[in-house]
Design an enzyme around this catalytic site. Structure first.
Site, PDB file in Angstrom:
ATOM      1  CB  CYS A 138      -0.880  -0.140   1.103  1.00 56.36           C
ATOM      2  SG  CYS A 138      -2.223   1.058   1.251  1.00 56.36           S
ATOM      3  N   GLY A 139       0.718   2.313   0.919  1.00 56.85           N
ATOM      4  CA  GLY A 139       1.434   3.409   0.969  1.00 56.85           C
ATOM      5  C   GLY A 139       2.887   3.544   1.122  1.00 56.85           C
TER       6      GLY A 139
END
Length: 195
Positions: free
Chosen positions: A97-98
């Site tokens: 993800c991030g």
């Protein structure tokens, strides 16, 4: 004993760590520890977590796991140096993800096959100059790196377990089958593991 270090920032995505941390920590050869910039962080789901180590004084580790969340746009020499150390030593790294956005922004993905939430998000990153185009897949393993988007905690877990040779391919497949389809379908296919 091998050590997996999970880097957690404030507003980390707790669901992205759950399958992998639980599986590793139940293994005979692995222990799981957390690391951050601060002594305490809070997940997106509201879990208040007291971390084991501050980044500035981290121990040696055999796997670095970067868990996504809402604060990976961070500028931190300590985080950069930790990640750079892992890549420089060819230590296995998993990012989801991030955290993959962070790797793209800082040029860590350029020599690896990779995926993430969206290549569109990275088009203005000066240090993102990949040799291989972004792959639109849930998770991708290449050499000592696994990347995944935020909807792929199970796929991420599977590829990280494969990368670190956590168990035989057959046992990893069985574990993932249980996570994907649940206990009763697992029993139908493989039998009851508790009998």
């Amino acid at each position: 004993m091998k050590q997996a270090i999970f880097l957690l920032l404030d507003e980390y995505a707790d669901w992205e760590a759950a399958y992998l941390s639980a599986t590793l920590n139940e293994g005979r050869e692995w222990t799981v520890r957390t690391i951050s910039l601060h002594d305490h962080v809070t997940s997106i789901g509201g879990f208040k977590t007291e971390v084991d180590y501050r980044i500035s004084g981290h121990p040696s580790f055999d796997l670095l796991v970067l868990i996504g969340g809402n604060t990976w746009d961070i500028e931190s020499d300590d985080i950069f140096n930790l990640v750079d150390e892992a890549f420089s030593k060819n230590t296995p790294v998993g990012a989801i993800c991030g955290a993959v956005d962070y790797l793209a922004k800082n040029g860590f993905l350029n020599h690896f096959k990779h995926t993430g939430n969206s290549a569109y998000l990275w088009q203005n990153y000066e240090n993102y100059n990949p040799e291989v185009e972004f792959m639109e897949e849930q998770a991708v393993k290449d050499k000592n790196l696994v990347t995944a988007n935020g909807t792929a905690p199970i796929e991420f877990t599977e590829l990280v377990l494969q990368m670190v040779n956590f168990d035989t391919a057959e046992e990893i497949e069985k574990t993932m089958y249980m996570y994907r389809y649940g206990f009763y379908e697992y029993v139908e296919k493989y039998g009851n593991p508790y009998l």
